[in-house]
Write an enzyme that holds these catalytic residues in place. Structure first.
Site, PDB file in Angstrom:
ATOM      1  N   LYS A   1       0.903  -1.275   0.068  1.00 49.72           N
ATOM      2  CA  LYS A   1       0.113   0.077  -0.071  1.00 49.72           C
ATOM      3  C   LYS A   1       0.836   1.265   0.074  1.00 49.72           C
ATOM      4  O   LYS A   1       0.316   2.208  -0.468  1.00 49.72           O
ATOM      5  CB  LYS A   1      -0.884  -0.010   1.139  1.00 49.72           C
ATOM      6  CG  LYS A   1      -2.061  -1.089   0.884  1.00 49.72           C
ATOM      7  CD  LYS A   1      -3.153  -0.594   1.872  1.00 49.72           C
ATOM      8  CE  LYS A   1      -4.434  -1.584   1.707  1.00 49.72           C
ATOM      9  NZ  LYS A   1      -4.469  -2.896   1.762  1.00 49.72           N
TER      10      LYS A   1
ATOM     11  N   GLU B   1      -9.428   6.936   3.631  1.00 50.09           N
ATOM     12  CA  GLU B   1     -10.308   5.803   4.487  1.00 50.09           C
ATOM     13  C   GLU B   1      -9.522   4.782   4.753  1.00 50.09           C
ATOM     14  O   GLU B   1      -8.465   4.525   3.908  1.00 50.09           O
ATOM     15  CB  GLU B   1     -11.558   5.500   3.465  1.00 50.09           C
ATOM     16  CG  GLU B   1     -11.396   4.304   2.508  1.00 50.09           C
ATOM     17  CD  GLU B   1     -10.184   4.645   1.310  1.00 50.09           C
ATOM     18  OE1 GLU B   1      -9.988   5.868   1.163  1.00 50.09           O
ATOM     19  OE2 GLU B   1      -9.523   3.646   0.796  1.00 50.09           O
TER      20      GLU B   1
ATOM     21  N   SER C   1       1.470  -9.989  -0.853  1.00 50.31           N
ATOM     22  CA  SER C   1       0.922  -8.494  -0.809  1.00 50.31           C
ATOM     23  C   SER C   1       1.628  -7.828   0.517  1.00 50.31           C
ATOM     24  O   SER C   1       1.486  -6.587   0.513  1.00 50.31           O
ATOM     25  CB  SER C   1      -0.361  -8.295  -1.209  1.00 50.31           C
ATOM     26  OG  SER C   1      -1.228  -9.152  -0.276  1.00 50.31           O
TER      27      SER C   1
HETATM   28  C1  LIG Z   1      -5.280  -3.818   1.588  1.00 45.11           C
HETATM   29  C2  LIG Z   1      -4.553  -5.090   1.274  1.00 45.11           C
HETATM   30  C3  LIG Z   1      -4.976  -6.081   0.536  1.00 45.11           C
HETATM   31  C4  LIG Z   1      -6.134  -5.621  -0.366  1.00 45.11           C
HETATM   32  O1  LIG Z   1      -6.001  -4.587  -1.210  1.00 45.11           O
HETATM   33  P1  LIG Z   1      -5.906  -4.572  -2.766  1.00 45.11           P
HETATM   34  O2  LIG Z   1      -6.161  -3.096  -3.143  1.00 45.11           O
HETATM   35  O3  LIG Z   1      -7.189  -5.400  -3.553  1.00 45.11           O
HETATM   36  O4  LIG Z   1      -4.792  -4.769  -3.023  1.00 45.11           O
HETATM   37  C5  LIG Z   1      -4.348  -7.070   0.041  1.00 45.11           C
HETATM   38  N1  LIG Z   1      -3.288  -7.364   0.730  1.00 45.11           N
HETATM   39  C6  LIG Z   1      -2.728  -6.599   1.926  1.00 45.11           C
HETATM   40  C7  LIG Z   1      -1.567  -7.093   2.452  1.00 45.11           C
HETATM   41  C8  LIG Z   1      -3.497  -5.611   2.196  1.00 45.11           C
HETATM   42  O5  LIG Z   1      -2.881  -4.809   3.056  1.00 45.11           O
END
Ligand SMILES: *Cc1c(COP(=O)(O)O)cnc(C)c1O
Length: 373
Positions: free
Chosen positions: A66, A88, A354
Site C-alpha cells: 500500500k 479511508e 502483498s
Molecule cells: C489492503 C490489502 C489488500 C487488499 O487490497 P487491494 O487493493 O486489493 O490490493 C491485500 N493485501 C494486503 C496485505 C493488504 O494490506
C-alpha cells in the site's frame, strides 16, 4: 466532477514529468526499501509439485504494497499545493501507510475508519496516532470500510481546495483506478525483470489476491502483454460463495454503480449494496476496480474465490513451510496452490505476497488456539 477533473489533469502532468517520477523512485528506494526480493519457496514447491516464487511486498516499509500508492499520491498532493490529506481505511493498513507519508512530508492527516474496525484493529489506530494522524471513527451504516469511504468522499467534496483524498485501492471514480495502478506498476515490472534475469524464462502463472484490486492490478500489469503468462485473481470467499456471506463481486456479483464507478459489485435485486463477509478486513469491500471487471469480461484474468477456512490453512502452511507469516488477505492468493490439479504439475508460478501478517496475529491466535499450555 471538477475535483476529479483537476486531479486527472494534475496526475497526467506529474506522471509525464521526469523530475516527479525520479523523486517517486528515489523515495521508493530510500524510504520504502524497494526493490523487493523475489523469493523461491522451495519447501512449498516440494509439497505442491509446482515451482513457486513469491514477490515480497511484505518487506516494504509498513509491511505491504500500500505504501507505493500512498507515497505517490502524497507527492502529487505536495505538488498540487494541498496541505491536508484524508484517507479511508479498513484494516488500518492504508491508514498507516498514509499517516507514514504524511509524517514524511509534514502534511496534516485525517483518517476515516469504521468504528467496528477501530476496535478490531486497535494497534493500527495507535500507529496512526503516534505518527500525528487523527483517526475519525465512522458510525454510519455497517461501521466498516464502505462507510468510511462514503465519509471521506463527503469530506473531500467540502474541502477540496485544501485537501487531497488518497484512496487506498484501485477502485472508486476515475482517475483513481488508473492512478493507483500506475503507482503499483512497479510491482509487476520488477517481478518480470527479476524472473527473466534469474530463470531466463517467464512464469506460467501469476496469482494475486483481490480486495479493491490494487496489488493485483500492479502485479498483473507487468504481464498483460505476455499471453503465455496466465493470470489468476483470488477474491474473499468468506463462509463460501454459495452461502452469500462473502466479498467476491467478480466471482458472484453483477455490474452496478458504487462509489463513482460502474463495475462488478455485490447488490440485491433493487441495486442495494449487500453486506460483505471475510476473515480479512482488507478484502471486506463489496466492489472492485473497474479494470478488473474489464479483464474478467475480456477473459485475460481468471477470477476465483477462497473460503475463510482454506485461507486459515494456507496462512498456517506458509508460516510453517517457509517462515513467512502472510497477511490474511495475502493468504487468499496461496489457496489455489493447495487445490489438487488446479495447475499442471511442474508449473512455474509467482504469487504476489502483498503483505505481512503481524496485524492478524491476535485474530489468528484466537482462531488457531495458540498460546502457552
Ligand atoms: C489492503 C490489502 C489488500 C487488499 O487490497 P487491494 O487493493 O486489493 O490490493 C491485500 N493485501 C494486503 C496485505 C493488504 O494490506
Amino acid at each position: 466532477m471538477p475535483a476529479l477533473d483537476e486531479l486527472d489533469q494534475e496526475f497526467t502532468k506529474a506522471w509525464a514529468d521526469p523530475e516527479f517520477v525520479a523523486e517517486y523512485h528515489r523515495l521508493l528506494a530510500e524510504f520504502v526499501g524497494r526493490e523487493t526480493p523475489l523469493t523461491h519457496l522451495a519447501r512449498l514447491s516440494e509439497v505442491t509439485g509446482y515451482h513457486v516464487c513469491a514477490k515480497r511486498e511484505d518487506l516494504n516499509h509498513t509491511g505491504a504494497h500500500k505504501i507505493n500508492n500512498a507515497l505517490g499520491q502524497a507527492l502529487l498532493a505536495k505538488r498540487m499545493g494541498k496541505k491536508r490529506i484524508i484517507a479511508e481505511t479498513g484494516a488500518g493498513q492504508h491508514g498507516v501507510a498514509t499517516a507514514t507519508v504524511c509524517a514524511l512530508f509534514g502534511l496534516e492527516c485525517d483518517v476515516y475508519m469504521g468504528e467496528e474496525d477501530t476496535v478490531r484493529q486497535r494497534l493500527n489506530v495507535f500507529r496512526m496516532q503516534l505518527m500525528g494522524a487523527r483517526v475519525i471513527p465512522v458510525t454510519s451504516g455497517t461501521r466498516t470500510l464502505k462507510d468510511a469511504l462514503n465519509e471521506a468522499m463527503r469530506d473531500w467534496v467540502s474541502n477540496v481546495r485544501t485537501t487531497h483524498y488518497i484512496i487506498g485501492t484501485a477502485a472508486g471514480p476515475h482517475p483513481y483506478p488508473h492512478m493507483v495502478r500506475e503507482f503499483h506498476r512497479v510491482i509487476g515490472e520488477e517481478t518480470r525483470r527479476q524472473y527473466l534475469e534469474r530463470y531466463q524464462t517467464l512464469p506460467d502463472y501469476g496469482i494475486a489476491c483481490i480486495g479493491g484490486g490494487s496489488n493485483a492490478i500492479g502485479f498483473f500489469y507487468g504481464f498483460l502483454n505476455d499471453p503465455s503468462v496466465k493470470l489468476v485473481g483470488v477474491e474473499a470467499g468468506g463462509e463460501g460463495v454459495a452461502t452469500g456471506h462473502h466479498a467476491a463481486p467478480l466471482t458472484a456479483g453483477s455490474p452496478g454503480v458504487l462509489h463513482g464507478s460502474y463495475s462488478y459489485m455485490m447488490q440485491d435485486a433493487d441495486g442495494q449494496v449487500v453486506p460483505t463477509h471475510s476473515i480479512s478486513a482488507g478484502l471486506d469491500y463489496p466492489g472492485v476496480g473497474a479494470e478488473h471487471s474489464y479483464l474478467k469480461d475480456q477473459g485475460r484474468v481468471q477470477y476465483e474465490a477462497a473460503d475463510d477456512a482454506e485461507v486459515l490453512k494456507a496462512f498456517t502452511d506458509l508460516s510453517r513451510l517457509e517462515g513467512i507469516i502472510p497477511a490474511f488477505e495475502t493468504a487468499h492468493a496461496f489457496v489455489p496452490l493447495f487445490h489438487p490439479g488446479r495447475f499442471e504439475p511442474g508449473s512455474r508460478i509467482v504469487v504476489n505476497l502483498s503483505g505481512r501478517g503481524d496485524k492478524d496475529m491476535e485474530r489468528a491466535a484466537q482462531l488457531l488456539n495458540l498460546g502457552a499450555d
